[in-house]
Design a protein around this motif. Structure first.
Motif, short mmCIF file in Angstrom:
data_model
loop_
_atom_site.label_atom_id
_atom_site.label_comp_id
_atom_site.label_asym_id
_atom_site.label_seq_id
_atom_site.Cartn_x
_atom_site.Cartn_y
_atom_site.Cartn_z
N CYS A 1 47.18 20.04 29.94
CA CYS A 1 47.99 21.26 29.86
C CYS A 1 48.19 21.63 28.38
CB CYS A 1 49.34 21.06 30.55
SG CYS A 1 49.21 20.41 32.23
N ARG A 2 47.14 22.13 27.78
CA ARG A 2 47.16 22.33 26.33
C ARG A 2 47.93 23.58 25.91
NH1 ARG A 2 42.51 19.16 23.41
NH2 ARG A 2 42.12 17.59 25.00
N ASN A 3 48.38 24.35 26.89
CA ASN A 3 49.22 25.51 26.57
C ASN A 3 50.71 25.17 26.63
OD1 ASN A 3 47.08 27.43 26.24
ND2 ASN A 3 46.84 27.45 28.47
N LEU A 4 51.03 23.90 26.74
CA LEU A 4 52.42 23.47 26.87
C LEU A 4 53.23 23.93 25.66
CD1 LEU A 4 53.99 21.72 28.98
CD2 LEU A 4 53.82 19.85 27.33
N LYS A 5 54.38 24.59 25.94
CA LYS A 5 55.25 25.08 24.87
C LYS A 5 56.58 24.34 24.83
CE LYS A 5 53.34 29.76 24.92
NZ LYS A 5 53.63 31.21 25.14
N LYS A 6 57.00 23.82 25.97
CA LYS A 6 58.30 23.15 26.03
C LYS A 6 58.18 21.84 26.78
CE LYS A 6 61.99 25.57 27.03
NZ LYS A 6 63.02 26.34 27.78
N LEU A 7 58.67 20.76 26.17
CA LEU A 7 58.69 19.44 26.82
C LEU A 7 60.06 18.81 26.60
CD1 LEU A 7 57.28 17.10 28.28
CD2 LEU A 7 56.49 16.29 26.04
N HIS A 8 60.80 18.65 27.68
CA HIS A 8 62.12 18.02 27.62
C HIS A 8 62.08 16.75 28.48
CE1 HIS A 8 64.68 21.79 26.41
NE2 HIS A 8 63.73 21.49 25.55
N ILE A 9 62.31 15.62 27.87
CA ILE A 9 62.32 14.34 28.56
C ILE A 9 63.61 13.63 28.19
CG2 ILE A 9 61.11 12.17 28.95
CD1 ILE A 9 58.61 13.47 27.76
N ARG A 10 64.46 13.34 29.16
CA ARG A 10 65.75 12.72 28.89
C ARG A 10 65.90 11.44 29.70
NH1 ARG A 10 70.53 14.59 26.67
NH2 ARG A 10 72.41 13.49 27.31
N ARG A 11 66.21 10.38 29.01
CA ARG A 11 66.46 9.08 29.64
C ARG A 11 65.32 8.66 30.56
NH1 ARG A 11 71.76 11.20 30.25
NH2 ARG A 11 71.39 11.45 32.48
N CYS A 12 64.10 8.87 30.11
CA CYS A 12 62.93 8.32 30.80
C CYS A 12 62.46 7.14 29.94
CB CYS A 12 61.84 9.38 30.95
SG CYS A 12 62.31 10.75 32.05
N TYR A 13 62.93 5.98 30.29
CA TYR A 13 62.86 4.84 29.37
C TYR A 13 61.47 4.23 29.26
CZ TYR A 13 67.91 5.31 29.70
OH TYR A 13 69.18 5.82 29.67
N GLU A 14 60.53 4.64 30.10
CA GLU A 14 59.16 4.14 30.01
C GLU A 14 58.28 5.01 29.14
OE1 GLU A 14 58.26 1.14 31.18
OE2 GLU A 14 60.41 1.00 31.64
#
Length: 455
Positions: free
Chosen positions: A268-281
């Motif tokens: 997904c090379r057009n990705l503009k927003k990535l939010h990752i919260r408390r994903c400890y792996e």
């Protein structure tokens, strides 16, 4: 001027927002009598309203109504919903939140409002029967949000998948009996789906999201919140199939790790927003892949992903020009990682580096020099940041509007005074009350906020 007077004076009224108003049946009835062109009506949190008032309104102007919002109106029941279904033939948008609504009201709406395009429901007492009717009669539906439906099952989503072929947006929140089977029905039936949010649906596992990846090629936004049983393979399939994906939100997904993030980054090379919260792996490997592959990324949030360190930010700094960054609680990140972002993202406008115990003035100096457009800065719990760092903020960040500096033990009242007096556009500073001198209070009291009275 009361609602009755407004209605009598404004007979060409097309939009009426009464949210939170204590309006009664008489006023609403007058609106129906006088405002025959009314198209948009918001009745959320109108505590004085009863079935009688809403019915009188709908008898008068229901035919012109296109959008209706009803929430927390304690005396609105299925009787009023039946009037919606009978009188609002051309209704396109309905938002309904009520503990008193049962299947009967939703059934009449589904059968009578066949032009519905947007439907938001939070009806604790509704069951599969109501949602099957939506799938059967509302074939034009494009957006559906279901909140706290403890009694509906995969049977509902199967009907929606068969009947709502135009569905583009689906939100499923706290639907505890929903499983992969229901999502598979949506995936196979709703090929135009572009937005999917699954929140707290604890029986959804990997195969449901895999099906979304296989069949919903136009997916542009995916949010998986508190989904503990969804694993890496789900996002691997999304990465292979959803080339138009632009936003991913992951919160407390314990089984998702670096392999999933790498698959998203590569596919997904057009990705503009990535939010990752408390994903400890999720650690450096996944975020490095994002930096290497997602050159359009402007918004990255990885709060409390405690395996992410400087190497990840080095890659992001080289590959992406960010406007928004949240690395709160990523304790492996140091001055070096923040420096890499500051040097690679001159358009950065929001930075949250709170709870970084290994980042201090050096990082703040680099941010002050490299990010002149910064408007929001969160530094709380950064013990290594001192008044020296704030001096550079004051000198360089002329666009700064908000700054949070609570629990920064090395910042003194002098640093606070420097910040509030030197930043010309500052509007809010969150700080301990005891660090603010009387002189600073007099000069800038309106922009100061305190965490609590005694702090």
């Amino acid at each position: 001027m009361g609602l009755k007077s407004v209605a009598e004076s404004c007979r060409s009224l097309r939009s009426l927002d009464l949210q939170g108003s204590y309006v009664g049946d008489l006023g609403l009835g007058t609106v129906g009598e006088c405002c025959k062109q009314l198209e948009d009506l918001n009745l959320r949190f109108c505590e004085g309203l009863t079935d009688k008032g809403l019915i009188e309104l709908l008898l008068g102007c229901g035919n012109s109504l296109r959008s209706l919002g009803i929430a927390a109106c304690a005396r609105i029941t299925d009787v009023a919903l039946e009037a919606v279904g009978s009188n609002c033939k051309y209704l396109e948008v309905l938002s309904l939140d009520s503990e008193l609504i049962n299947n009967k009201g939703v059934l009449v709406v589904a059968k009578g409002c066949r032009f519905l395009k947007v439907l938001k429901l939070q009806c604790l007492n509704a069951t599969d029967e109501a949602l099957i009717a939506v799938g059967t009669f509302c074939s034009l539906l494009e957006s559906l949000a279901l909140y706290s439906f403890p009694r509906f099952t995969d049977e509902s989503l199967t009907a929606l998948g068969k009947g709502c072929k135009r569905l583009k947006s689906l939100t499923l929140s706290d639907c505890h009996f929903l499983s992969d089977k229901g999502l598979e029905a949506i995936a196979s039936g709703c090929a135009e789906l572009s937005h999917l949010e699954v929140n707290g649906c604890h029986n959804v596992k990997t195969s449901g999201i895999e099906s979304i990846g296989k069949f919903c090629r136009n997916l542009s936004e995916l949010a998986l919140l508190y989904c503990q049983k969804i694993g890496d393979h789900a996002l691997s399939e999304v990465g292979r199939g959803c080339k138009h994906l632009q936003a991913v939100h992951l919160v407390d997904c314990a089984s998702i790790g670096d392999d999933a993030i790498c698959s998203i980054a590569r596919g997904c090379r057009n990705l503009k927003k990535l939010h990752i919260r408390r994903c400890y792996e999720v650690g450096n490997k996944g975020i490095i892949s994002v930096g290497q592959n997602c050159k359009s990324l402007t918004d990255l949030g990885i709060p409390f992903c405690d395996k992410v360190g400087d190497d990840a930010l080095f890659a992001v700094g080289r590959g992406c020009s960010l406007q928004h960054l949240n690395v709160s609680g990523c304790y492996l990140i140091t001055d070096d990682g923040i420096t890499a972002i500051a040097r690679g993202s001159p358009k950065l406008s929001y930075l949250d580096m709170s709870v970084l115990q290994n980042a201090g003035d050096s990082a703040l100096i680099e941010v002050s020099e490299g990010c002149p457009l910064l408007k929001d800065l969160v530094l709380s719990h950064c013990r290594q940041i001192t008044d020296v760092g704030l001096t550079h903020v004051e000198n360089r960040l002329t666009m700064l509007e908000t700054c949070h500096i609570v629990y920064c033990s090395s910042i003194t009242s002098a640093g606070v005074a420097t910040l509030v007096s030197g930043c010309p556009n500052i509007k809010k500073v969150l700080v301990e009350k005891w660090k603010v001198s009387d002189r600073t209070k007099r000069r800038a009291g309106s922009i100061l906020s305190y965490l609590c009275v005694d702090l």
